[in-house]
Design a protein around this motif. Structure first.
Motif, PDB file in Angstrom:
ATOM      1  N   UNK A  69       0.837  -1.212   0.000  1.00 30.00           N
ATOM      2  CA  UNK A  69       0.000   0.000   0.000  1.00 30.00           C
ATOM      3  C   UNK A  69       0.866   1.254   0.000  1.00 30.00           C
ATOM      4  N   UNK A  70       2.009   1.159   0.644  1.00 33.68           N
ATOM      5  CA  UNK A  70       2.911   2.315   0.729  1.00 33.68           C
ATOM      6  C   UNK A  70       3.897   2.347  -0.454  1.00 33.68           C
ATOM      7  N   UNK A  71       3.628   1.543  -1.502  1.00 33.95           N
ATOM      8  CA  UNK A  71       4.405   1.527  -2.755  1.00 33.95           C
ATOM      9  C   UNK A  71       5.793   0.904  -2.590  1.00 33.95           C
ATOM     10  N   UNK A  72       6.025   0.187  -1.524  1.00 34.37           N
ATOM     11  CA  UNK A  72       7.287  -0.539  -1.352  1.00 34.37           C
ATOM     12  C   UNK A  72       7.054  -1.964  -1.869  1.00 34.37           C
ATOM     13  N   UNK A  73       6.973  -2.062  -3.235  1.00 33.07           N
ATOM     14  CA  UNK A  73       6.492  -3.297  -3.852  1.00 33.07           C
ATOM     15  C   UNK A  73       7.461  -4.466  -3.669  1.00 33.07           C
ATOM     16  N   UNK A  74       8.726  -4.203  -3.850  1.00 36.50           N
ATOM     17  CA  UNK A  74       9.686  -5.305  -3.794  1.00 36.50           C
ATOM     18  C   UNK A  74       9.680  -5.962  -2.414  1.00 36.50           C
ATOM     19  N   UNK A  75       9.739  -5.147  -1.370  1.00 35.77           N
ATOM     20  CA  UNK A  75       9.780  -5.690  -0.009  1.00 35.77           C
ATOM     21  C   UNK A  75       8.479  -6.429   0.315  1.00 35.77           C
ATOM     22  N   UNK A  76       7.353  -5.811  -0.065  1.00 39.65           N
ATOM     23  CA  UNK A  76       6.061  -6.432   0.219  1.00 39.65           C
ATOM     24  C   UNK A  76       5.907  -7.764  -0.485  1.00 39.65           C
ATOM     25  N   UNK A  77       6.314  -7.811  -1.791  1.00 41.96           N
ATOM     26  CA  UNK A  77       6.184  -9.063  -2.539  1.00 41.96           C
ATOM     27  C   UNK A  77       7.095 -10.146  -1.964  1.00 41.96           C
ATOM     28  N   UNK A  78       8.302  -9.764  -1.578  1.00 39.89           N
ATOM     29  CA  UNK A  78       9.241 -10.765  -1.061  1.00 39.89           C
ATOM     30  C   UNK A  78       8.692 -11.417   0.213  1.00 39.89           C
ATOM     31  N   UNK A  79       8.060 -10.595   1.087  1.00 40.71           N
ATOM     32  CA  UNK A  79       7.484 -11.168   2.313  1.00 40.71           C
ATOM     33  C   UNK A  79       6.316 -12.078   1.976  1.00 40.71           C
ATOM     34  N   UNK A  80       5.452 -11.633   1.035  1.00 46.35           N
ATOM     35  CA  UNK A  80       4.285 -12.433   0.653  1.00 46.35           C
ATOM     36  C   UNK A  80       4.717 -13.764   0.054  1.00 46.35           C
ATOM     37  N   UNK A  81       5.742 -13.724  -0.847  1.00 45.32           N
ATOM     38  CA  UNK A  81       6.211 -14.961  -1.482  1.00 45.32           C
ATOM     39  C   UNK A  81       6.859 -15.868  -0.445  1.00 45.32           C
ATOM     40  N   UNK A  82       7.552 -15.240   0.511  1.00 49.39           N
ATOM     41  CA  UNK A  82       8.200 -16.022   1.564  1.00 49.39           C
ATOM     42  C   UNK A  82       7.173 -16.765   2.417  1.00 49.39           C
ATOM     43  N   UNK A  83       6.081 -16.094   2.753  1.00 49.78           N
ATOM     44  CA  UNK A  83       5.060 -16.730   3.587  1.00 49.78           C
ATOM     45  C   UNK A  83       4.258 -17.765   2.809  1.00 49.78           C
ATOM     46  N   UNK A  84       4.112 -17.554   1.467  1.00 52.03           N
ATOM     47  CA  UNK A  84       3.481 -18.517   0.563  1.00 52.03           C
ATOM     48  C   UNK A  84       2.109 -18.972   1.102  1.00 52.03           C
ATOM     49  N   UNK A  85       1.285 -17.997   1.424  1.00 49.90           N
ATOM     50  CA  UNK A  85      -0.076 -18.271   1.877  1.00 49.90           C
ATOM     51  C   UNK A  85      -1.039 -17.786   0.793  1.00 49.90           C
ATOM     52  N   UNK A  86      -1.928 -18.672   0.337  1.00 50.37           N
ATOM     53  CA  UNK A  86      -2.802 -18.330  -0.785  1.00 50.37           C
ATOM     54  C   UNK A  86      -3.616 -17.065  -0.513  1.00 50.37           C
ATOM     55  N   UNK A  87      -4.198 -17.000   0.670  1.00 49.28           N
ATOM     56  CA  UNK A  87      -5.032 -15.841   0.992  1.00 49.28           C
ATOM     57  C   UNK A  87      -4.206 -14.566   0.969  1.00 49.28           C
ATOM     58  N   UNK A  88      -3.000 -14.606   1.579  1.00 47.08           N
ATOM     59  CA  UNK A  88      -2.137 -13.422   1.602  1.00 47.08           C
ATOM     60  C   UNK A  88      -1.703 -13.061   0.180  1.00 47.08           C
ATOM     61  N   UNK A  89      -1.321 -14.065  -0.618  1.00 48.67           N
ATOM     62  CA  UNK A  89      -0.905 -13.785  -2.003  1.00 48.67           C
ATOM     63  C   UNK A  89      -2.030 -13.123  -2.793  1.00 48.67           C
ATOM     64  N   UNK A  90      -3.220 -13.613  -2.583  1.00 51.40           N
ATOM     65  CA  UNK A  90      -4.354 -13.018  -3.299  1.00 51.40           C
ATOM     66  C   UNK A  90      -4.570 -11.572  -2.859  1.00 51.40           C
ATOM     67  N   UNK A  91      -4.505 -11.340  -1.526  1.00 51.15           N
ATOM     68  CA  UNK A  91      -4.683  -9.967  -1.029  1.00 51.15           C
ATOM     69  C   UNK A  91      -3.610  -9.055  -1.601  1.00 51.15           C
ATOM     70  N   UNK A  92      -2.366  -9.521  -1.607  1.00 51.32           N
ATOM     71  CA  UNK A  92      -1.271  -8.699  -2.136  1.00 51.32           C
ATOM     72  C   UNK A  92      -1.429  -8.472  -3.638  1.00 51.32           C
ATOM     73  N   UNK A  93      -1.868  -9.520  -4.354  1.00 47.58           N
ATOM     74  CA  UNK A  93      -2.075  -9.371  -5.800  1.00 47.58           C
ATOM     75  C   UNK A  93      -3.150  -8.332  -6.083  1.00 47.58           C
ATOM     76  N   UNK A  94      -4.217  -8.337  -5.293  1.00 45.41           N
ATOM     77  CA  UNK A  94      -5.295  -7.352  -5.495  1.00 45.41           C
ATOM     78  C   UNK A  94      -4.797  -5.944  -5.204  1.00 45.41           C
ATOM     79  N   UNK A  95      -3.958  -5.797  -4.171  1.00 49.18           N
ATOM     80  CA  UNK A  95      -3.388  -4.473  -3.875  1.00 49.18           C
ATOM     81  C   UNK A  95      -2.550  -4.010  -5.068  1.00 49.18           C
ATOM     82  N   UNK A  96      -1.699  -4.888  -5.595  1.00 48.93           N
ATOM     83  CA  UNK A  96      -0.859  -4.527  -6.749  1.00 48.93           C
ATOM     84  C   UNK A  96      -1.712  -4.205  -7.966  1.00 48.93           C
ATOM     85  N   UNK A  97      -2.777  -4.940  -8.129  1.00 52.75           N
ATOM     86  CA  UNK A  97      -3.671  -4.688  -9.267  1.00 52.75           C
ATOM     87  C   UNK A  97      -4.274  -3.294  -9.173  1.00 52.75           C
ATOM     88  N   UNK A  98      -4.721  -2.914  -7.947  1.00 52.54           N
ATOM     89  CA  UNK A  98      -5.270  -1.566  -7.762  1.00 52.54           C
ATOM     90  C   UNK A  98      -4.205  -0.498  -7.978  1.00 52.54           C
TER      91      UNK A  98
END
Length: 1247
Positions: A833-862
């Motif tokens: 949300x704060x436009x720190x995409x690389x850091x946010x994506x790395x944490x999301x990929x690290x956690x590898x949780x479907x729900x979190x990945x979807x939430x992060x993908x929707x944020x990036x899409x917006x």
């Protein structure tokens, strides 16, 4: 009507004739009287004779000096008689004049006396210096009246029709000439526009007709006022108030006028007070009353309201009243009768009262006290009179004693014992002197506290026992105390309570004989008013501010909305209303309630006010009923307007009154009564209000009762869970929280024994800022958890930067794997949300949780980060969203990879179009099919893949109109007219299909396609009309009639069908359609036409009855149909078609049943017969075979072997019947059939 009581009566103390009176000025102890017996009698206030003075002749005038020390008497001699009231001594003074004296006038401020004589001479005598100044010739005739003013100017009126004004030395300053003899000369002050001050106006009566006003400051403009003639002559007049004059007329009229220069002479009040005559008037400004006498009545008015008569004295036994006079203090009113008698009434007394619940003591006469015992039963509220030896200036009552006193002495009485020799008088114990003038006295069962000159003495009322000698008496303040003056005191069973001018409130414990409590107020205390127990009191200070002091908690609560002038305060004596008290002034009573324990702490609230009848003093309050003393020393009762009344409840059905009662009950914390009122009203709104108010006052049981009535289970359970909490502050916190006052609840919780509850409350309320602040102080271990929860809320409301900060703070402690995961997930989302995409994506990929990945993908899409969003959508298996993003990126390779998992038609369509543009038609077809774009699939099969069969199947399967058009166009190109017509009709291109059919002679096909393609609702009559017209021209009557029928033109249809029916080959089809026409048209003329045709009336050839049966059935003419059915069934039976006969009859029976028509017996019998035809035929076959009738057995066995009967044949006979069929009977030679032998017939027995 009046409250005046007769004090004493003197029967003709001077014989028959006029009697004259003069009240002693100042103390008013003595009353001087005289009459025709040439005697001066001096009585005390109780009618006891104190002195008799014998005069040498009739008295011509007598009066007291301004101090009341000297009584001056003149008679028809030149001598002046003076009687000294202090020494009880008579002196005779020589005036220096030789003629008889006619009037005397004392100066207003000094013992200087002016004496006028019958010859107009004057002598001025100074009693202090014994100097006399005789003045000869002041007037030429008898001096009749006169007056001094405050500046020692002397005005004298004479029969010479003049008024002289002289100074103290007798020098004449002015002489005023009049039209008639003057009388009733007085000095006063007229009301001018500008205040001058001083007695500047001489008023007098001129010939008793007019009132003459002579202003010394404006001597040239005197005012003479005349009055209405029917008033009669002026008897007397009196000045009062601010320049007003009361005047009495002998015709009975009593008026008031103003002397203001702008309204001088204007009548302000007028009344005919007496029917026949008015003889005198009197005014006492000390008590604010005026009176007039006449006939045999005295009428008393309040100067503040002259319109109303406050009391009437009627002397029924007297023939008339001559004159009246008030004592200087206004307490006694003397009434002189025409018969020479004197009545003295108690007109006004100081209202002396004392209360010691339930006792009430009132001074009811000069030396009498009325004692009451309060009871709720008013019939028992009767007074007990107690006569005193003195005229008291204060009284006090206790549980067993009465005290009364004056000056520095107090008399004590025992109310439980009678005076020896009497039955009702209480036993006098003793009288006791004190070291100063007593201000007030208070009593309890054993002690008296006496306040005098700033000191307070506490002593036993009766003699002390030996064991109590050290507790017999004590004086406050003692020599060792700091210097202060005691201003007020109260005495309860256990304590002496007093207040001082230095602000002390001291509780002295009588049992311990020591000071128990001392409270210090900032300024002096002027009054204290304790409740019956003495544990709480109201005190007033020198600034007239009021406070409630609780001696148990040493707590002071200010009283808001206190009236400016408080005359007294009374606590309610009812134990259930012990927190209620009232204050009162001259006009109203104000009710307050003191709340010791509530969620707001201790408080005093104003409940309301009640108008107080003037001149009443509230004494005792019980349950909202106030007992008051009136100015006439009577006891009255008043129900406060702030309290509900049982009497009001007479109209219990009046909802407004009940709701008003409820509000009063709630304000006074009468919760049980309020609950009953709620039950009566059946009001949930009021129940809720009651519950909340009860909670505020910590009345939890009552709140639970109310919430149970409201069926609010949650709050009831919550309250029951805290009911046993003993910590007052904790309990207040919970209740304040339930009432949604969270800041106040936090204050209570933090001050309680469980401050952490405040933190729990803030967490439950999601108020994280406050929760964090509290956690830092009392629970640092909870900061991480609260930070996490706070971050979740911040993220929810869109404050992502703060949420990120708190998520990171929450991650500082590893409370649990779940906690760590939630914090990291939040950090991932808020970073994105704060436009720190690389850091946010790395944490999301690290956690590898479907729900979190979807939430992060929707944020990036917006955020329009399409590529990154696509990656995360693909990782969380959101293939549709991933493919959509890859399409935006035109990454068709990726789209193709994802396509097997994509369910979105839109994406499939986009992909298909892309493949079509690349001319990869087979892949495009597959994508179009997945996208369900069948028109595009048909188009590709026809235009590019040359698969018309598949296209046709799709059109038939999908019913696609556009697809049908494309297929029709395709077949037209191939010159396949039949298929083209079919698909043109399918695509609803009826006109093009009609033209094509007409052109190629395919009209019959076109018509059939129309019938097969469209449902009844979709049929267009015009399309069939076109077809019918075509066949009409072609003379094809059957098809013309058929299509006119479908075009709903029934007349034309019938005409063509009947023509077609005349042809044997088309008869069956034509008649069948004609029957449908009649059924659809519901036209009787068409029906009759068809019936005539079927019966052969038109061509002489009757048609098969089954057509008639069908017609009747179509028209629902079931009775006619049943007759036809019987005919048809009989024919079928004759022909051996039993199944057909059965079906016809069974169908007919069902129709009749469904339409509520009775089944004819014949039809029912035939049906039953046909229904059982198999067993009958079986028996027939067997019996015929046994009888040797081989041909008959074969015939019926063949019928049974038909499919419709065979399955119903009884299995045990089936083989025998089959054998009969297999072995038919032999025929004769050359194949001629040989029948069964005829049965032998016996001859007829009759013929």
């Amino acid at each position: 009507m009046g409250t005046e009581k007769l004090l004493f009566r003197l029967e003709q103390p001077h014989g028959t004739g006029d009697i004259y009176i003069a009240w002693q000025k100042g103390s008013g102890i003595y009353l001087a009287t005289t009459g025709i017996d040439s005697m001066i009698n001096i009585f005390d206030r109780y009618g006891e004779i104190q002195e008799r003075i014998k005069l040498p002749s009739l008295c011509t005038g007598f009066d007291w000096d301004s101090d009341g020390d000297i009584l001056a008497v003149i008679c028809q001699t030149p001598h002046l008689i003076l009687w000294d009231a202090n020494a009880a001594k008579k002196n005779v003074i020589d005036t220096g004049l030789k003629d008889s004296m006619t009037c005397l006038i004392w100066a207003k401020g000094s013992p200087i006396l002016a004496v006028g004589t019958a010859k107009g001479n004057v002598s001025i005598y100074n009693h202090n210096t014994a100097k006399r100044v005789p003045i000869i010739g002041k007037h030429t005739k008898r001096i009749t009246c006169g007056a001094w003013n405050n500046n020692n100017l002397l005005a004298l009126g004479s029969d010479d029709k003049t008024v002289s004004v002289s100074n103290i030395d007798g020098d004449t300053l002015r002489v005023v000439n009049l039209r008639a003899e003057p009388s009733e000369v007085q000095f006063s002050e007229m009301k001018m526009d500008e205040r001058v001050g001083g007695e500047n106006t001489i008023s007098l009566l001129v010939g008793r007709k007019t009132l003459y006003l002579y202003n010394l400051l404006d001597p040239e403009n005197p005012i003479e006022l005349a009055f209405q003639q029917h008033y009669g002559t002026i008897v007397n007049y009196k000045w009062f108030g601010d320049g007003y004059i009361l005047i009495g007329f002998n015709a009975g009229f009593f008026i008031a006028i103003s002397t203001h220069i702008r309204e001088v002479g204007q009548e302000l009040f007028q009344v005919k007070n007496h029917k026949n005559s008015l003889t005198d008037i009197a005014i006492c400004e000390v008590i604010g009353k005026a009176a007039s006498c006449g006939d045999n009545t005295v009428k008393v008015h309040d100067l503040s309201n002259l319109q109303e008569t406050s009391s009437v004295l009627t002397l029924a036994q007297e023939s008339g009243i001559d004159r009246i006079g008030w004592s200087s203090d206004g307490q006694l009113l003397a009434v002189c009768t025409k018969g020479g008698s004197l009545n003295v009434y108690v007109s006004h007394m100081p209202v002396l009262t004392s209360v010691c619940p339930p006792r009430i003591a009132l001074l009811s006469s000069l030396t009498e006290i009325s004692l009451y015992n309060y009871s709720t039963d008013k019939s028992k509220l009767k007074s007990v009179p107690i006569t005193l030896e003195i005229e008291p200036s204060f009284i006090a009552v206790g549980p067993y004693h009465l005290a009364a006193g004056m000056n520095n002495r107090v008399w004590f009485y025992d109310l439980t014992k009678p005076q020896p020799g009497t039955d009702d008088a209480p036993l006098k114990l003793k009288d006791r002197p004190y070291l100063g003038a007593v201000t007030s006295v208070r009593l309890n069962s054993d002690y008296a506290s006496v306040l005098f000159e700033g000191k307070l003495e506490l002593h036993m009322i009766e003699a002390a026992e030996a064991s109590q000698e050290d507790k017999e008496a004590i004086t406050f303040p003692d020599s060792q105390s700091e210097s202060f003056a005691i201003t007020c005191h109260e005495l309860t069973p256990d304590f002496l309570i007093y207040g001082t001018d230095m602000g002390h409130i001291i509780y002295f414990h009588i049992e311990e004989w020591a000071k128990a409590i001392e409270f210090r107020h900032s300024i002096g205390v002027t009054g204290i008013y304790a409740d019956p127990a003495g544990t709480r009191l109201v005190f007033l200070d020198a600034k007239t501010k009021g406070y409630v002091y609780n001696a148990v908690t040493n707590e002071v609560i200010p009283i808001t909305n206190l009236p400016n002038k408080v005359l007294g305060i009374t606590w309610d004596s009812n134990i259930t209303d012990r927190n209620v008290f009232i204050t009162y002034d001259e006009h109203e009573i104000v009710t307050y309630i003191y709340t010791r324990i509530s969620i707001e702490g201790s408080s005093v609230k104003k409940v309301g006010q009640t108008i107080l009848v003037s001149k009443q003093i509230p004494l005792l309050m019980y349950g909202g009923e106030v007992m008051s003393a009136t100015s006439g020393s009577q006891l009255t009762q008043l129900l406060l307007a702030t309290h509900d009344s049982v009497q009001i409840g007479i109209i219990e059905r009046d909802q407004t009154i009940l709701e008003l009662n409820f509000d009063k009950q709630l304000a006074l914390h009468r919760f049980n009564a309020a609950f009953d009122t709620c039950h009566t009203l059946k009001s949930k709104k009021l129940l809720r209000k009651l519950a909340e108010e009860a909670l505020k006052c910590l009345e939890i049981e009552m709140a639970i009762r109310a919430y149970k009535e409201l069926e609010e289970v949650a709050i009831v359970m919550s309250l029951e869970s805290i009911q046993c909490v003993e910590d007052y502050r904790l309990l207040c916190g919970y209740i304040t929280m339930y009432l949604n006052n969270y800041d106040k609840a936090q204050e209570w919780f933090l001050g309680s024994s469980c401050p952490q509850v405040a933190l729990e409350m803030r967490r439950d309320l999601l108020q994280w800022d406050q929760a964090l602040q509290l956690a830092k102080k009392m629970a640092p271990e909870q900061i991480a958890m609260i930070s996490r929860e706070y971050a979740q809320q911040l993220e929810f409301i869109g404050n992502y930067s703060e949420a990120l900060r708190h998520y990171e703070k929450g991650l500082q402690e590893n409370l649990s794997p779940e906690h760590t995961f939630i914090c990291k997930s939040g950090i991932a989302r808020t970073n994105l949300h704060c436009s720190n995409y690389r850091h946010g994506m790395s944490i999301a990929i690290e956690l590898d949780n479907k729900q979190l990945l979807r939430e992060c993908a929707e944020i990036l899409d917006k955020k329009k980060q399409v590529s990154e969003a696509a990656q995360l959508f693909e990782r969380c298996q959101q293939y549709d969203r991933a493919a959509s993003n890859y399409i935006k990126l035109k990454n068709w390779g990726k789209v193709g990879e994802l396509l097997p998992n994509v369910n979105s038609n839109k994406i499939q369509l986009q992909y298909a179009k892309a493949k079509e543009s690349e001319k990869r038609y087979e892949e495009a077809v597959l994508a179009y099919q997945k996208a369900k774009d069948y028109d595009s699939v048909i188009r590709l099969h026809l235009e590019h893949l040359n698969n018309p069969e598949i296209a046709v199947e799709l059109v038939q399967e999908t019913k696609s109109v556009e697809g049908a058009k494309m297929v029709a166009k395709f077949f037209q190109g191939l010159n396949d007219i039949t298929s083209a017509i079919k698909f043109l009709v399918f695509s609803k291109c009826s006109e093009e299909a009609f033209d094509l059919a007409k052109k190629n002679g395919k009209m019959s096909l076109y018509g059939e396609i129309l019938l097969d393609t469209f449902s009844e609702d979709e049929i267009k009559p015009q399309d069939f009309a076109n077809v019918a017209s075509y066949f009409e021209k072609e003379q094809n009557h059957l098809l013309a009639g058929k299509y006119w029928f479908h075009a709903r033109d029934y007349q034309k249809a019938m005409k063509h069908l009947l023509r077609a029916a005349k042809s044997n080959s088309k008869e069956k089809e034509a008649i069948t359609i004609a029957i449908d026409v009649v059924a659809a048209s519901n036209d009787d003329s068409l029906s009759n036409t068809l019936i005539e045709f079927l019966l052969g009336e038109t061509d002489g050839l009757p048609k098969d009855p089954k057509y008639l049966f069908r017609l009747y059935m179509a028209k629902k003419q079931f009775r006619e149909a049943s007759k036809s059915a019987l005919i048809i069934a009989n024919e079928e039976q004759i022909n051996g078609n039993y199944r057909n006969a059965h079906d016809v009859l069974f169908a007919m029976c069902q129709e009749l049943k469904q339409n509520g028509i009775g089944i004819p017996y014949e039809m029912y019998a035939n049906l039953m017969l046909l229904h059982n035809i198999v067993p009958i035929l079986t028996s027939t076959v067997i019996e015929c075979h046994r009888a040797g009738l081989r041909h008959a057995a074969y015939k019926y066995a063949t019928t049974l072997m038909n499919p419709e009967y065979r399955k119903n044949v009884d299995p045990k006979y089936a083989k025998k019947i089959e054998a009969v069929v297999r072995k038919p009977p032999k025929n004769g030679k050359e194949g001629e059939a040989i029948g069964d032998p005829m049965e032998a017939l016996s001859p007829c027995p009759y013929c």
